[in-house]
Design an enzyme around this catalytic site. Structure first.
Site, PDB file in Angstrom:
ATOM      1  CE1 TYR A  31       1.111  -0.175   4.402  1.00  0.00           C
ATOM      2  CE2 TYR A  31      -0.013   1.934   4.358  1.00  0.00           C
ATOM      3  CZ  TYR A  31       0.832   1.037   4.987  1.00  0.00           C
ATOM      4  OH  TYR A  31       1.417   1.372   6.181  1.00  0.00           O
ATOM      5  NE  ARG A  50       6.942   4.077   0.552  1.00  0.00           N
ATOM      6  CZ  ARG A  50       6.713   4.960   1.540  1.00  0.00           C
ATOM      7  NH1 ARG A  50       7.667   5.221   2.415  1.00  0.00           N
ATOM      8  NH2 ARG A  50       5.553   5.548   1.642  1.00  0.00           N
ATOM      9  NE  ARG A 104      -5.817 -19.444   4.342  1.00  0.00           N
ATOM     10  CZ  ARG A 104      -4.774 -20.123   4.837  1.00  0.00           C
ATOM     11  NH1 ARG A 104      -4.583 -21.391   4.514  1.00  0.00           N
ATOM     12  NH2 ARG A 104      -3.928 -19.515   5.636  1.00  0.00           N
ATOM     13  CG  HIS A 106       0.703 -20.921   2.583  1.00  0.00           C
ATOM     14  ND1 HIS A 106      -0.444 -21.537   3.013  1.00  0.00           N
ATOM     15  CD2 HIS A 106       1.263 -20.364   3.683  1.00  0.00           C
ATOM     16  CE1 HIS A 106      -0.580 -21.368   4.312  1.00  0.00           C
ATOM     17  NE2 HIS A 106       0.439 -20.648   4.749  1.00  0.00           N
ATOM     18  CE  LYS A 151       3.064   3.333   3.262  1.00  0.00           C
ATOM     19  NZ  LYS A 151       3.180   3.535   4.698  1.00  0.00           N
ATOM     20  CD  GLU A 183      10.232   1.997  10.581  1.00  0.00           C
ATOM     21  OE1 GLU A 183      10.053   2.954   9.818  1.00  0.00           O
ATOM     22  OE2 GLU A 183      10.125   0.809  10.203  1.00  0.00           O
TER      23      GLU A 183
HETATM   24  C1  PLP Z   1       6.525   1.885   9.784  1.00  0.00           C
HETATM   25  C2  PLP Z   1       6.531   3.201   9.080  1.00  0.00           C
HETATM   26  N1  PLP Z   1       7.684   3.890   9.003  1.00  0.00           N
HETATM   27  C3  PLP Z   1       7.746   5.088   8.399  1.00  0.00           C
HETATM   28  C4  PLP Z   1       6.620   5.667   7.821  1.00  0.00           C
HETATM   29  C5  PLP Z   1       6.724   7.020   7.188  1.00  0.00           C
HETATM   30  O1  PLP Z   1       6.737   6.893   5.791  1.00  0.00           O
HETATM   31  P1  PLP Z   1       6.220   8.085   4.863  1.00  0.00           P
HETATM   32  O2  PLP Z   1       6.976   9.303   5.262  1.00  0.00           O
HETATM   33  O3  PLP Z   1       6.556   7.626   3.488  1.00  0.00           O
HETATM   34  O4  PLP Z   1       4.769   8.205   5.098  1.00  0.00           O
HETATM   35  C6  PLP Z   1       5.403   4.984   7.864  1.00  0.00           C
HETATM   36  C7  PLP Z   1       4.222   5.575   7.252  1.00  0.00           C
HETATM   37  O5  PLP Z   1       3.160   5.003   7.207  1.00  0.00           O
HETATM   38  C8  PLP Z   1       5.354   3.715   8.496  1.00  0.00           C
HETATM   39  O6  PLP Z   1       4.205   3.022   8.554  1.00  0.00           O
END
Ligand code: PLP
Length: 291
Positions: A31, A50, A104, A106, A151, A183
């Protein structure tokens, strides 16, 4: 609210996805969330790159007929049709491996299985007050998998950490792995330690945030000393500033960690300058070239 689902624009309440969808069954998808100002997508090429990297890592192709240019058109149309082209908004894009009608299992479904593409726009959650006052954070063990740079829609560890933060009256959690701050649960984390702005380097342990990259660019412009080097959680008590960055987070100063004040207990000058410069860049957005 009008959303986009697999080529159709329809009312959100009428949008339906199959129970066979691998997004639903396995969290098999990626996403993006992009910020929009007056109908213009901010840093959209970064988000598209990304997304493309994520698709590639999941061995998914761009959906047929929906490449970066078309996705931009869909996003801008949703902003307009939903009356979100005046102020600030976000656009959410999700692409899963689909799987309608496939039992379903894997292993991947047949290559001909169309992915599921969902795009929706919503109002930007302002939180300006909190950004001015500064937020609280908690520390939490980072128990995520080995590809945090992707992501993906699999967000359970992030959800649990964010929920613990919420329950503690905090905005987000600072995730800690092997003694190092990686983070936030929904954001990147920066710390000012010994007058140097520090953040975890890119790699599999963090998402390379678009806002993180923009903030690093701004810091370079401002001549702020920066090192992409992780901070030890034990050094959090020595930081003069801590802040989160993210598309929906903006630059969020952290003024308290696990109940203890950060620096003076107020948003610091580095976060303030970055907030201001980010605002200038957002206000300057007029188009989203795909270059
Ligand atoms: C785990 C994580 N790290 C960092 C970010 C920040 O990313 P961005 O600046 O691209 O939104 C997000 C944003 O959703 C996130 O979910």
């Amino acid at each position: 609210m009008i959303v986009y689902l697999n080529g159709a624009y329809l009312d959100r309440a009428a949008a339906r996805v199959s129970v066979d969808d691998r997004g639903f069954l396995f969290g098999d998808g990626v996403y993006e969330v992009t910020r929009a100002v007056r109908g213009h997508l901010f840093a959209h090429p970064h988000h598209l790159r990304r997304l493309e990297r994520g698709l590639h890592a999941l061995e998914l192709a761009w959906p047929v007929g929906l490449g970066p240019a078309e996705l931009t058109t869909v996003s801008e149309r949703l902003l307009l049709e939903n009356g979100l082209a005046d102020g600030e908004a976000t656009v959410y894009v999700q692409i899963t491996r689909g799987g309608e009608g496939v039992p379903r299992q894997h292993v991947f479904p047949p290559a001909s299985t169309p992915p599921t593409v969902f795009v929706a726009a919503s109002r930007f959650p302002s939180r300006e007050d909190l950004r001015r006052r500064g937020a609280a954070a908690i520390t939490e063990p980072d128990v995520r998998w080995g590809r945090c740079d992707l992501k993906t829609i699999q967000l359970l560890p992030n959800i649990l950490a964010k929920q613990r933060a919420e329950a503690a009256g905090a905005y987000d959690a600072l995730l800690v792995r092997d003694g190092l701050v990686t983070e936030g649960a929904q954001s990147n984390a920066f710390m000012v330690l010994d007058d140097v702005m520090r953040t975890h380097p890119p790699g599999p342990r963090v998402l390379t945030g678009v806002t993180r990259d923009v903030v690093l660019e701004i810091a370079a412009e401002l001549g702020l000393p920066v090192r992409e080097e992780a901070v030890h959680a034990i050094d959090l008590s020595r930081t003069s500033e801590v802040f989160f960055t993210g598309t929906t987070t903006d630059v969020m100063p952290v003024v308290q960690i696990d109940g203890r004040p950060v620096g003076t207990g107020r948003p610091g000058p580095v976060a303030r300058q970055l907030q201001e410069k980010l605002r200038e860049r957002l206000d300057a957005v007029t188009a989203s070239p795909l270059a």
